[in-house]
Design a protein around this motif. Structure first.
Motif, short mmCIF file in Angstrom:
data_model
loop_
_atom_site.label_atom_id
_atom_site.label_comp_id
_atom_site.label_asym_id
_atom_site.label_seq_id
_atom_site.Cartn_x
_atom_site.Cartn_y
_atom_site.Cartn_z
N ALA A 53 0.82 -1.22 0.00
CA ALA A 53 0.00 0.00 0.00
C ALA A 53 0.85 1.27 0.00
N THR A 54 2.16 1.12 -0.15
CA THR A 54 3.04 2.30 -0.10
C THR A 54 3.25 2.94 -1.48
N SER A 55 2.67 2.34 -2.53
CA SER A 55 2.93 2.86 -3.87
C SER A 55 1.91 2.28 -4.85
N GLY A 56 1.80 2.90 -6.01
CA GLY A 56 1.09 2.31 -7.15
C GLY A 56 -0.33 1.82 -6.86
N GLY B 283 3.37 -2.77 3.84
CA GLY B 283 4.50 -2.52 2.95
C GLY B 283 5.74 -2.46 3.82
N ARG B 284 6.90 -2.25 3.19
CA ARG B 284 8.14 -2.20 3.99
C ARG B 284 8.52 -0.79 4.37
N ARG B 285 8.13 0.22 3.56
CA ARG B 285 8.62 1.58 3.78
C ARG B 285 7.78 2.29 4.84
N VAL C 244 11.02 -14.89 -16.13
CA VAL C 244 10.77 -15.23 -14.72
C VAL C 244 9.61 -14.39 -14.15
N TYR C 245 9.54 -13.11 -14.53
CA TYR C 245 8.39 -12.31 -14.06
C TYR C 245 7.10 -12.96 -14.57
N CYS C 246 7.08 -13.32 -15.87
CA CYS C 246 5.87 -13.94 -16.43
C CYS C 246 5.57 -15.25 -15.69
N GLU D 192 1.38 2.88 -15.27
CA GLU D 192 2.51 3.69 -14.81
C GLU D 192 2.46 3.86 -13.29
N THR D 193 3.37 3.18 -12.65
CA THR D 193 3.54 3.23 -11.18
C THR D 193 5.06 3.26 -10.97
N GLU D 194 5.52 2.77 -9.83
CA GLU D 194 6.98 2.64 -9.65
C GLU D 194 7.50 1.32 -10.21
P1 NDP Z 1 4.87 -0.36 -7.33
O1 NDP Z 1 6.31 -0.61 -7.42
O2 NDP Z 1 4.38 1.03 -7.50
O3 NDP Z 1 4.30 -0.94 -5.94
C1 NDP Z 1 4.72 -2.18 -5.44
C2 NDP Z 1 4.28 -2.33 -4.01
O4 NDP Z 1 4.68 -3.62 -3.55
C3 NDP Z 1 4.92 -1.31 -3.09
O5 NDP Z 1 3.97 -0.81 -2.18
C4 NDP Z 1 5.99 -2.11 -2.34
O6 NDP Z 1 6.11 -1.61 -1.02
C5 NDP Z 1 5.33 -3.50 -2.30
N1 NDP Z 1 6.34 -4.53 -2.11
C6 NDP Z 1 7.32 -4.91 -2.96
N2 NDP Z 1 8.10 -5.85 -2.40
C7 NDP Z 1 7.60 -6.06 -1.15
C8 NDP Z 1 7.97 -6.89 -0.07
N3 NDP Z 1 9.02 -7.71 -0.16
N4 NDP Z 1 7.24 -6.86 1.06
C9 NDP Z 1 6.18 -6.03 1.17
N5 NDP Z 1 5.76 -5.22 0.19
C10 NDP Z 1 6.48 -5.23 -0.97
O7 NDP Z 1 4.19 -1.30 -8.43
P2 NDP Z 1 2.68 -1.59 -8.86
O8 NDP Z 1 1.72 -0.86 -8.04
O9 NDP Z 1 2.62 -1.45 -10.31
O10 NDP Z 1 2.62 -3.15 -8.56
C11 NDP Z 1 1.64 -3.75 -7.74
C12 NDP Z 1 1.35 -5.13 -8.28
O11 NDP Z 1 0.79 -5.02 -9.59
C13 NDP Z 1 2.56 -6.05 -8.43
O12 NDP Z 1 2.19 -7.34 -8.02
C14 NDP Z 1 2.84 -6.03 -9.93
O13 NDP Z 1 3.47 -7.19 -10.35
C15 NDP Z 1 1.44 -5.91 -10.46
N6 NDP Z 1 1.28 -5.38 -11.81
C16 NDP Z 1 1.82 -4.19 -12.18
C17 NDP Z 1 1.59 -3.70 -13.46
C18 NDP Z 1 2.20 -2.43 -13.94
O14 NDP Z 1 2.37 -2.28 -15.16
N7 NDP Z 1 2.50 -1.48 -13.08
C19 NDP Z 1 0.74 -4.43 -14.40
C20 NDP Z 1 0.26 -5.68 -13.91
C21 NDP Z 1 0.50 -6.11 -12.66
P3 NDP Z 1 7.51 -1.43 -0.23
O15 NDP Z 1 8.58 -1.18 -1.24
O16 NDP Z 1 7.23 -0.28 0.69
O17 NDP Z 1 7.67 -2.71 0.52
#
Ligand code: NDP
Ligand code: 8X3
Length: 260
Positions: free
Chosen positions: A13-16, A36-38, A160-162, A195-197
């Motif tokens: 919930a810290t991003s995207g 989330g971690r942050r 690997v992501y796929c 478009e997210t991080e």
């Molecule tokens: P962001 O990078 O914006 O967000 C990813 C989130 O995952 C962050 O809040 C991060 O929090 C959290 N996260 C990552 N690793 C960990 C961990 N080890 N423990 C806890 N939290 C973790 O990306 P998106 O919002 O785009 O991604 C969200 C999901 O959507 C993912 O599963 C991604 O694969 C999927 N997705 C994304 C698409 C895209 O094009 N953006 C399309 C399709 C699917 P923190 O770093 O604070 O831990």
């Protein structure tokens, strides 16, 4: 008497997508466990959402819970530490995830592979395993897994992501079968380019490379996915969306996009 506010736990919930989903659910009257971690971002989002929504039935609108989904003991400890008023989770949004690297297998970095599999597959399992027994006990619940078009079709250098997102696709189906006798809904939302991080993380902080992914098209926005999570979670009790694949108009499948 009004029905009590429902409780959602959103991973990442810290991003995207996760952050947009937490905002949207809180705005719709849910009480939301932000994870989330942050820590700084969790705290900032807590302040913002508490400021906007105040208290619901004597409880804060949100509850921050910091843990790393890859660490099974950390996940179990965090979920077990939830105060009584936050334990009855109605909705689990398994969203935390990432891509790391984009190389052919023969050049891929095994550390990237471990991060993806540990987060996207094992992390989803650890959180689900910690939350589902409570849902079964209460006889209600909904799990929404964030998959991807990458979990439907493999694209060049996505290997690997796929594979990790194909695993999310399979686990969603498996969970729905296993939880059928308990009346728990299981949904997958599988987005395309958004478009997210995500790309910044995938390309190890290279902002120029990340920007190129979305050049010449309008990708999905995090709020689009939040809208779908809210929609899926708001349907009547007897209705379950099983699988929802969503792309921007400029994307036809996992690898075909139209850029201007
Ligand atoms: P962001 O990078 O914006 O967000 C990813 C989130 O995952 C962050 O809040 C991060 O929090 C959290 N996260 C990552 N690793 C960990 C961990 N080890 N423990 C806890 N939290 C973790 O990306 P998106 O919002 O785009 O991604 C969200 C999901 O959507 C993912 O599963 C991604 O694969 C999927 N997705 C994304 C698409 C895209 O094009 N953006 C399309 C399709 C699917 P923190 O770093 O604070 O831990
Ligand atoms: C994220 C979408 O196309 O970058 O799952 O794999 S894509």
């Amino acid at each position: 008497m009004s029905t009590p506010a429902r409780i959602a736990l959103v991973t990442g919930a810290t991003s995207g997508f996760g952050e947009a989903t937490a905002r949207r659910l809180a705005a719709e009257g849910w009480r939301v466990i932000l994870t989330g971690r942050r820590r700084d971002r969790l705290d900032a989002l807590q302040r913002e959402l508490e400021g906007l929504h105040g208290k619901l039935e004597g409880h804060s609108a949100v509850y921050p819970l910091r843990f790393d989904v890859r660490d099974r003991a950390d996940v179990e400890r965090a979920i077990a530490s939830l105060p009584e008023a936050w334990r009855a989770i109605d909705l689990l949004v398994n969203n935390a995830g990432l891509a790391a690297g984009m190389d052919p297998v023969q050049q891929g970095d095994p550390e990237d592979w471990e991060r993806m599999l540990d987060t996207n597959v094992k992390g989803l399992l650890w959180v689900t395993r910690a939350v589902v027994p409570g849902m079964i006990e209460r006889g209600r619940g909904h799990i929404i897994n964030i998959g991807s078009t990458a979990g439907k079709e493999v694209y060049p250098r996505g290997n690997v992501y796929c594979a990790s997102k194909h695993a999310v696709d399979a686990l969603t189906k498996g969970l729905r079968i296993d939880l059928l006798p308990h009346g728990i809904k299981v949904t997958q939302i599988a987005p395309g380019l958004a478009e997210t991080e995500f790309s910044l993380v995938r390309f190890h902080g290279d902002a120029d490379k990340a920007k190129q992914v979305y050049q010449g098209l309008e990708p999905l926005h995090p709020e689009d996915i939040a809208e779908l999570v809210h929609y899926a979670a708001s349907l009547p009790a007897h209705v379950c969306i099983n699988d929802l694949v969503v792309t921007c108009v400029a994307q036809a499948n996992s690898y075909l996009v139209e850029r201007t």
